[in-house]
Design an enzyme around this catalytic site. Structure first.
Site, PDB file in Angstrom:
ATOM      1  N   ASN A   7     -15.682   6.692  10.014  1.00  0.00           N
ATOM      2  CA  ASN A   7     -15.703   7.872   9.324  1.00  0.00           C
ATOM      3  C   ASN A   7     -15.324   8.937   9.940  1.00  0.00           C
ATOM      4  O   ASN A   7     -16.076   9.339  10.966  1.00  0.00           O
ATOM      5  CB  ASN A   7     -17.376   7.680   8.908  1.00  0.00           C
TER       6      ASN A   7
ATOM      7  N   LYS B  10     -15.043  11.893   9.354  1.00  0.00           N
ATOM      8  CA  LYS B  10     -15.566  13.360   9.142  1.00  0.00           C
ATOM      9  C   LYS B  10     -14.875  14.386   8.784  1.00  0.00           C
ATOM     10  O   LYS B  10     -13.646  14.088   8.219  1.00  0.00           O
ATOM     11  CB  LYS B  10     -16.874  13.554   9.886  1.00  0.00           C
TER      12      LYS B  10
ATOM     13  N   HIS C  46     -23.671   9.735   1.969  1.00  0.00           N
ATOM     14  CA  HIS C  46     -23.712   9.933   3.528  1.00  0.00           C
ATOM     15  C   HIS C  46     -24.969  11.006   3.817  1.00  0.00           C
ATOM     16  O   HIS C  46     -25.027  12.153   2.991  1.00  0.00           O
ATOM     17  CB  HIS C  46     -22.512  10.429   4.232  1.00  0.00           C
TER      18      HIS C  46
ATOM     19  N   GLU D 248     -25.062  13.504   5.729  1.00  0.00           N
ATOM     20  CA  GLU D 248     -24.861  14.872   5.663  1.00  0.00           C
ATOM     21  C   GLU D 248     -24.309  15.638   4.440  1.00  0.00           C
ATOM     22  O   GLU D 248     -24.483  17.093   4.379  1.00  0.00           O
ATOM     23  CB  GLU D 248     -23.383  15.000   6.773  1.00  0.00           C
TER      24      GLU D 248
ATOM     25  N   GLU E  79     -28.012   4.107   7.997  1.00  0.00           N
ATOM     26  CA  GLU E  79     -27.986   5.002   9.246  1.00  0.00           C
ATOM     27  C   GLU E  79     -29.021   5.941   9.191  1.00  0.00           C
ATOM     28  O   GLU E  79     -29.079   7.131   8.620  1.00  0.00           O
ATOM     29  CB  GLU E  79     -26.732   5.845   8.732  1.00  0.00           C
TER      30      GLU E  79
ATOM     31  N   GLY F 209     -24.546  10.811  15.678  1.00  0.00           N
ATOM     32  CA  GLY F 209     -24.086  11.966  16.417  1.00  0.00           C
ATOM     33  C   GLY F 209     -24.566  12.055  17.830  1.00  0.00           C
ATOM     34  O   GLY F 209     -24.503  13.085  18.596  1.00  0.00           O
TER      35      GLY F 209
ATOM     36  N   SER G   4     -24.223   6.521  16.184  1.00  0.00           N
ATOM     37  CA  SER G   4     -24.011   6.280  17.499  1.00  0.00           C
ATOM     38  C   SER G   4     -23.540   4.963  17.982  1.00  0.00           C
ATOM     39  O   SER G   4     -23.912   4.478  19.277  1.00  0.00           O
ATOM     40  CB  SER G   4     -25.321   6.687  18.471  1.00  0.00           C
TER      41      SER G   4
ATOM     42  N   GLY H  61     -18.899   6.602  13.501  1.00  0.00           N
ATOM     43  CA  GLY H  61     -18.296   8.318  13.453  1.00  0.00           C
ATOM     44  C   GLY H  61     -17.546   8.593  14.738  1.00  0.00           C
ATOM     45  O   GLY H  61     -16.405   8.410  14.649  1.00  0.00           O
TER      46      GLY H  61
HETATM   47  P1  PGA Z   1     -21.786   8.651  14.646  1.00  0.00           P
HETATM   48  O1  PGA Z   1     -21.763   8.956  13.125  1.00  0.00           O
HETATM   49  O2  PGA Z   1     -21.353   7.432  14.902  1.00  0.00           O
HETATM   50  O3  PGA Z   1     -21.094   9.793  15.223  1.00  0.00           O
HETATM   51  O4  PGA Z   1     -23.245   8.663  14.875  1.00  0.00           O
HETATM   52  C1  PGA Z   1     -21.996   7.961  12.095  1.00  0.00           C
HETATM   53  C2  PGA Z   1     -22.027   8.331  10.819  1.00  0.00           C
HETATM   54  O5  PGA Z   1     -22.247   9.666  10.479  1.00  0.00           O
HETATM   55  O6  PGA Z   1     -21.386   7.935   9.819  1.00  0.00           O
END
Ligand code: PGA
Length: 261
Positions: A11, A13, A98, A100, A170, A176, A218, A239
């Site tokens: 992803n 983003k 997602h 976000e 998630e 993140g 993460s 991510g």
């Molecule tokens: P991250 O993001 O691996 O940076 O934690 C995962 C995601 O939000 O899909």
């Protein structure tokens, strides 16, 4: 339960910032993936890059996907991108719900519509669920149940038979951060069982076993091997580590290793 082929979803983003940088990132990922066998790889790039990346990629190992999709099939919906449009540029998957996007106002009902559009349109749907935080009384389990039941409310057993429903768990508190803040494998194992139980309450055990369950939050080279070996998951939604080809490559290697066990 029989182990599925591991599925690693990147992803990106809202990154990288230009088409030039996106092509370069793809080149890096391709380099890392050439020697990988038996792992399904999906790159979810920003909408505007998908067509270009898909055309410049000559291999077969990587599929392309979107990070969101419209809840509508067609019509006057300014700024939206339909499942059909994604299909027409060669995308094979879409992330739906997602955290976000939920944080910027997407309701459970909207996520449910998007999920249905995606599955009926023949794309792999990567449905994201996850609680904001964990409480001692275990109320987060209700949050997960509610998100799942709502998203699946219009999904029929037939929609599941194509094996295109993927659930990415998630937890928002783990997204993140750095590798040590990811969920522990044992806790994820419990969550995998819980998610599959909710799905099987609705569709039965056999159909529920066709659903892939991914972990996201993460995921890094430091934790990917342990999670894959001990959490009963089918792969990851990655991510920040997906923006570093070497790190992403190490995660792919961990997945390949799991497959070979
Ligand atoms: P991250 O993001 O691996 O940076 O934690 C995962 C995601 O939000 O899909």
């Amino acid at each position: 339960m029989k182990r599925k082929q591991p599925h690693i979803v990147a992803n990106w983003k809202m990154q990288p910032g230009t088409i030039g940088a996106a092509r370069e990132l793809l080149r890096g990922v391709v380099k890392q993936s050439v020697a990988i066998r038996g792992v399904q790889i999906t790159l979810c790039a920003p909408f505007v890059f998908i067509s270009d990346l898909r055309r410049s990629y000559r291999g077969k190992a990587i599929n392309f996907g979107a990070q969101d999709v419209s809840a509508h099939e067609r019509g006057a919906h300014t700024g939206e991108v339909s499942v059909g449009m994604l299909q027409s540029v060669g995308a094979r998957a879409a992330i739906v719900g997602h955290s976000e996007r939920r944080a910027s106002g997407e309701s459970d009902a909207l996520v449910a519509q998007k999920l249905l559009q995606t599955l009926r349109g023949g794309l792999v749907a990567i449905l994201c669920i996850g609680e904001q935080e964990r409480d001692e009384r275990g109320e987060y389990l209700q949050v997960i149940r509610q998100q799942l039941q709502s998203a699946l409310s219009s999904v029929s057993p037939l929609d599941l038979e194509l094996g295109k429903l993927t659930i990415a768990y998630e937890p928002v508190w783990a997204i993140g951060k750095s590798g040590k803040d990811a969920m522990q494998p044992e806790a994820m194992h419990e969550m995998t069982i819980y998610i599959r139980k909710i799905v099987s309450e609705r569709y039965g055990i056999e159909k529920a076993s066709m659903v892939s369950i991914l972990y996201g939050g993460s995921v890094e080279p430091s934790n990917s091997g342990d999670l894959l070996a001990r959490a009963e998951i089918d792969g990851f939604l990655v991510g920040h580590a997906s923006l570093e080809p070497q790190d992403f490559g190490l995660i792919l290697k961990a997945a390949q290793h799991t497959k070979a066990q």
